[in-house]
Design an enzyme around this catalytic site. Structure first.
Site, PDB file in Angstrom:
ATOM      1  N   LYS A 130     -12.477  -9.186  -3.815  1.00  0.00           N
ATOM      2  CA  LYS A 130     -11.017  -9.027  -3.831  1.00  0.00           C
ATOM      3  C   LYS A 130     -10.468  -9.681  -5.108  1.00  0.00           C
ATOM      4  O   LYS A 130     -11.196  -9.873  -6.059  1.00  0.00           O
ATOM      5  CB  LYS A 130     -10.408  -9.637  -2.561  1.00  0.00           C
ATOM      6  N   SER A 143       0.837  -1.213   0.000  1.00  0.00           N
ATOM      7  CA  SER A 143       0.000   0.000   0.000  1.00  0.00           C
ATOM      8  C   SER A 143       0.864   1.252   0.000  1.00  0.00           C
ATOM      9  O   SER A 143       0.590   2.221  -0.723  1.00  0.00           O
ATOM     10  CB  SER A 143      -0.888   0.024   1.245  1.00  0.00           C
ATOM     11  N   ARG A 171       1.470   4.295  -3.010  1.00  0.00           N
ATOM     12  CA  ARG A 171       1.232   5.712  -2.701  1.00  0.00           C
ATOM     13  C   ARG A 171       2.491   6.541  -2.896  1.00  0.00           C
ATOM     14  O   ARG A 171       2.441   7.662  -3.413  1.00  0.00           O
ATOM     15  CB  ARG A 171       0.698   5.842  -1.269  1.00  0.00           C
ATOM     16  N   ARG A 182      -2.959 -14.144  -2.174  1.00  0.00           N
ATOM     17  CA  ARG A 182      -3.106 -14.418  -0.733  1.00  0.00           C
ATOM     18  C   ARG A 182      -3.683 -15.818  -0.481  1.00  0.00           C
ATOM     19  O   ARG A 182      -3.382 -16.448   0.526  1.00  0.00           O
ATOM     20  CB  ARG A 182      -3.934 -13.328  -0.049  1.00  0.00           C
ATOM     21  N   ARG A 190     -13.631  -6.621 -11.058  1.00  0.00           N
ATOM     22  CA  ARG A 190     -13.813  -6.000  -9.737  1.00  0.00           C
ATOM     23  C   ARG A 190     -14.599  -4.686  -9.835  1.00  0.00           C
ATOM     24  O   ARG A 190     -14.498  -3.962 -10.829  1.00  0.00           O
ATOM     25  CB  ARG A 190     -12.440  -5.802  -9.081  1.00  0.00           C
ATOM     26  N   GLY A 249      -5.842  -3.711  -7.910  1.00  0.00           N
ATOM     27  CA  GLY A 249      -6.982  -2.842  -7.605  1.00  0.00           C
ATOM     28  C   GLY A 249      -6.536  -1.494  -7.071  1.00  0.00           C
ATOM     29  O   GLY A 249      -7.133  -0.461  -7.378  1.00  0.00           O
ATOM     30  N   ASP A 272      -6.889  -8.030   4.597  1.00  0.00           N
ATOM     31  CA  ASP A 272      -6.055  -8.888   3.743  1.00  0.00           C
ATOM     32  C   ASP A 272      -5.535 -10.126   4.477  1.00  0.00           C
ATOM     33  O   ASP A 272      -4.894 -10.980   3.862  1.00  0.00           O
ATOM     34  CB  ASP A 272      -4.870  -8.082   3.189  1.00  0.00           C
ATOM     35  N   SER A 312     -13.374   1.263   2.914  1.00  0.00           N
ATOM     36  CA  SER A 312     -12.397   0.905   1.876  1.00  0.00           C
ATOM     37  C   SER A 312     -11.358   2.008   1.749  1.00  0.00           C
ATOM     38  O   SER A 312     -11.680   3.152   1.415  1.00  0.00           O
ATOM     39  CB  SER A 312     -13.090   0.699   0.527  1.00  0.00           C
TER      40      SER A 312
HETATM   41  C1  S3P Z   1      -5.587  -1.386  -0.059  1.00  0.00           C
HETATM   42  C2  S3P Z   1      -6.779  -1.410   0.562  1.00  0.00           C
HETATM   43  C3  S3P Z   1      -7.539  -2.633   0.834  1.00  0.00           C
HETATM   44  C4  S3P Z   1      -6.713  -3.890   0.616  1.00  0.00           C
HETATM   45  C5  S3P Z   1      -5.846  -3.828  -0.572  1.00  0.00           C
HETATM   46  C6  S3P Z   1      -4.928  -2.619  -0.519  1.00  0.00           C
HETATM   47  C7  S3P Z   1      -4.912  -0.086  -0.248  1.00  0.00           C
HETATM   48  O1  S3P Z   1      -8.665  -2.648   0.001  1.00  0.00           O
HETATM   49  O2  S3P Z   1      -7.536  -5.028   0.547  1.00  0.00           O
HETATM   50  O3  S3P Z   1      -5.039  -4.981  -0.647  1.00  0.00           O
HETATM   51  O4  S3P Z   1      -3.691  -0.049  -0.494  1.00  0.00           O
HETATM   52  O5  S3P Z   1      -5.594   0.946  -0.127  1.00  0.00           O
HETATM   53  P1  S3P Z   1     -10.025  -1.914   0.487  1.00  0.00           P
HETATM   54  O6  S3P Z   1      -9.627  -0.864   1.443  1.00  0.00           O
HETATM   55  O7  S3P Z   1     -10.671  -1.379  -0.739  1.00  0.00           O
HETATM   56  O8  S3P Z   1     -10.807  -3.007   1.164  1.00  0.00           O
END
Ligand code: S3P
Length: 432
Positions: A342, A24, A28, A388, A123, A95, A315, A167
């Protein structure tokens, strides 16, 4: 549950290990670097397939990003605006790449077409395009709720948005749209999700106020080139902690792991299951807490996870469900609806695969029930390309007498390059 183990086949683990960078935070950092005019340096960036998807699409949008390789500091040369591209941006399996990027593109006055692999194309995207359209972006929708889609950015207006589900991806897309479009945004969230975007925005001087159930953003800051070190990914650490708990004996330390509370909900569940996990030496050199996690082999008992707990371990449910397969009693995980959207329908796939390897498991509505067993587990797991699921069942298959094969072990590289080698490295002696 009594475990009678022949000494010759005991699984003993030990040592101090590291996990790859946080997925994550890497996404970013790349996105922020691409919008800061000048050169940013990102140490410890995750060189996984998902992170490479973000780097690839940002390069197509004008950023100069050095290759993501193990142990390499990534150099990002960005500009204040992204550049239009006529090519369709392929976001692979990721995603986070597509949803966060949609937020930035909403504030850019050009159109961009996005797609992904067969999992990502399925998705849901309206949960993100909905608020972005309310801010003024236009979206040429696909017939379904998924990809491919084209976003046409423009001048944005402020919004106050009630999110339908907790989310971090929806929240971050709207916050990034607010940042790139220089408009205030407010979000109401049914439960708190990970807050990495908020922390980074504050670092750049943006006013981000978080109160329970609400985030308010004011465009008071400005992105500048930065240097940072990405912490190890706690979601990757979870697989190694689980492997340690399932071993016959030994203690494992994982250093340099991200300890942001919005990510560590699973530690509380491990403790309730009878595991001891110490979190030590926590420091926050770059606005994100980093520390050492230590755990040791344990006899596990069943656990009940409630819906309000799920966002802080979203996760980690696959690996927790696999641990429940080795815990005494019936474990219940409630409120897992988000798992259905997911990288795969994780709720259905967990129940299906647990049963395939010999564990009693059932998905009922949004809940998962798992009955623990100490019998050898055998069977072939269908991952549907979900990293996962692959890693969780690989860990579960480590036990004595078990023989679990995974149809696509390579997909672990989506988030954890070198997973098999790192897992094997925990073992200090013994074997089957
Ligand atoms: C993530 C947020 C999560 C997570 C994904 C990474 C992120 O999804 O499941 O692996 O980096 O913002 P959600 O917050 O949409 O559930």
């Amino acid at each position: 549950m009594e475990r009678v183990i022949p000494t010759s086949s005991r699984l003993v683990v030990g040592g101090t290990h590291r996990v790859p960078g946080d997925k994550s935070i890497t996404h970013r950092a790349l996105l922020f670097g691409a919008l800061a005019r000048g050169t940013s340096m990102i140490g410890g960036a995750l060189p996984s397939l998902d992170a490479r998807s973000t780097a690839r699409v940002l390069r197509a949008l004008g950023a100069d990003i050095s290759p993501l390789r193990p142990d390499a500091t990534v150099r990002v040369v960005g500009d204040r605006r992204l550049k239009a591209t006529a090519t369709t941006l392929h976001c692979g399996n990721s995603g986070t790449t597509v949803r966060l990027l949609l937020g930035l593109l909403a504030a850019h006055r050009f159109s961009t077409r996005l797609t992904g692999d067969s999992s990502l194309r399925r998705r849901p995207m309206r949960r993100v395009t909905g608020p972005l359209m309310a801010m003024g972006a236009k979206v040429a929708e696909s017939a379904t709720d998924g990809l491919p889609l084209t976003i046409i950015g423009g001048r944005l207006r402020s919004i106050d948005w009630q999110m339908p589900v907790p989310s971090a991806q929806i929240k971050s897309a709207v916050l990034l749209a607010g940042m790139a479009g220089e408009v205030p945004v407010s979000l109401r969230e049914p439960a708190a999700s990970r807050d990495h975007t908020e922390r980074m925005l504050r670092h750049f001087g943006y006013d981000v106020r978080a109160t329970p159930g609400r985030v308010d953003f004011e465009p008071t800051g400005r992105l500048e080139p930065f240097e940072m070190q990405v912490p190890g990914d706690p979601s990757s650490a979870a697989f190694l902690l689980a492997a340690t708990l399932l071993a016959d004996s030994g203690e494992v330390r994982l250093s340099g792991v991200g300890c942001n509370a919005s990510r560590l909900g699973f530690l509380e569940v491990l403790r309730r299951m009878g595991g001891t996990v110490a979190v030590e030496g926590v420091e926050s050199p770059f606005g994100e807490p980093i520390g050492t996690l230590t755990t040791s082999a344990a006899s596990l008992r069943a656990v009940a996870v409630t819906p309000d707990e799920v966002p802080a371990m979203i996760d980690e449910i696959p690996i927790l469900a696999c641990l429940a397969a080795r815990a005494e009693g019936v474990s219940t995980f409630r409120g897992l609806a988000e798992l259905r959207v997911k990288e795969s329908d994780r709720l259905a796939l967990l129940a299906e695969n647990l049963r395939k390897v010999g564990v009693e498991a059932e998905a009922q509505g949004d809940d998962l029930h798992v009955t623990g067993t100490d019998a050898p587990l055998r069977g072939r797991v269908r991952t549907a390309g979900d990293h996962r699921i692959a890693m969780a069942f690989t860990v579960l298959g480590q036990g004595r007498g078990s023989r679990i094969t995974v149809d696509d072990p390579e997909c672990a590289a989506v988030s954890f390059p070198g997973f098999r080698e790192t897992l094997a490295g925990l073992r200090v002696r013994g074997g089957r």
